[in-house]
Structure formats: structure tokens, C-alpha cells
Design an enzyme around this catalytic site. Structure first.
Site, PDB file in Angstrom:
ATOM      1  N   HIS A   7      32.708  43.842  29.569  1.00  0.00           N
ATOM      2  CA  HIS A   7      33.349  42.935  28.904  1.00  0.00           C
ATOM      3  C   HIS A   7      34.574  42.460  29.082  1.00  0.00           C
ATOM      4  CE1 HIS A   7      33.961  46.723  26.704  1.00  0.00           C
ATOM      5  NE2 HIS A   7      35.083  46.049  26.502  1.00  0.00           N
ATOM      6  N   HIS A  75      42.150  33.565  31.207  1.00  0.00           N
ATOM      7  CA  HIS A  75      41.215  32.875  30.462  1.00  0.00           C
ATOM      8  C   HIS A  75      39.760  33.546  31.087  1.00  0.00           C
ATOM      9  CE1 HIS A  75      41.616  30.690  34.494  1.00  0.00           C
ATOM     10  NE2 HIS A  75      40.489  30.299  34.210  1.00  0.00           N
ATOM     11  N   GLU A 117      37.668  28.186  30.507  1.00  0.00           N
ATOM     12  CA  GLU A 117      37.247  27.173  31.250  1.00  0.00           C
ATOM     13  C   GLU A 117      35.941  26.681  31.238  1.00  0.00           C
ATOM     14  OE1 GLU A 117      37.666  26.628  36.407  1.00  0.00           O
ATOM     15  OE2 GLU A 117      38.640  28.450  35.128  1.00  0.00           O
TER      16      GLU A 117
END
Length: 120
Positions: A7, A75, A117
Site C-alpha cells: 500500500h 504521487h 496521475e
């Protein structure tokens, strides 16, 4: 020995606001939740329902300042099967923060300023 992704974590200021955003913007659903017995934190793991990799959202009761996100070079990236529909949804949500038409990608920003993104 083999390592696998599990994760990524984003710390959030308002858990419910973030959960609503990730559900609407990316279709992510709550997979499991950990509530501290003393109420000091909540951790929610979000899943796309396909991959084992999850997004962990962490709320800290005693955190009283904005999170330092640096220059948003870190990101999360998500692939989407209908790029045009996703772009239209994110335009409607007014969460697109950067577009790169030459690369065929764009970024959305969550309620805490994290960039995601979007890749076709």
C-alpha cells in the site's frame, strides 16, 4: 526473498471528505478500517477491487497543521480504461491540477493536495 507492493499512505485532514473524493473521482472503495481505541487515529484502506495494492488514508486526531507535501513530486498513478470519460468527470469535479497533453496524461489533486496521475 521476494518483496511485493502492499500500500501507499496519504495522511488526511478530514476522513469522510477524502473517502467521498476517492469514491467519486477514482471509484475506490473502503476495504478495511482500523479505529484507535482512544480515538487518536483512523486508518482506512481503499481498494480498486482488482489489484492487491491499496491506498491507506490516515487521519490523526492531534495533527493541527497542514501536511508538507513538498513539491508534489511524490504521487500516486492510476490507469483508466476510458480516459475521456475520466477527464470529463475530473473537469466537472474541478480537481484537475496539471495536464501534459504531449505525454497524454493529467493529474488531479485530492482535498489535501496530494496529486494523482491519470494514465490512459
Amino acid at each position: 526473498m521476494k518483496f511485493r507492493f502492499a500500500h501507499n499512505n496519504f495522511n488526511v485532514k478530514e476522513m469522510e471528505r477524502s473517502l467521498q473524493f476517492y469514491q467519486k473521482a477514482l471509484g475506490l472503495k473502503e476495504a478495511r478500517r482500523i479505529n484507535a481505541k482512544d480515538g487518536s487515529f483512523i486508518i482506512v484502506f481503499l481498494s480498486d477491487g482488482v489489484n492487491q495494492h491499496q491506498l491507506e488514508l490516515t487521519w490523526l486526531r492531534d495533527w493541527d497543521k497542514e501536511y508538507d507535501l513538498g513539491d508534489n513530486e511524490f504521487h500516486l498513478a492510476m490507469r483508466v480504461d476510458d480516459f475521456e470519460a475520466a477527464h470529463a468527470l475530473h473537469e466537472e469535479m474541478d480537481c484537475i491540477c496539471f495536464e501534459n497533453p504531449d505525454m497524454g496524461i493529467y493529474f488531479i489533486s485530492d482535498p489535501d493536495g496530494y496529486w494523482i496521475e491519470i494514465i490512459p
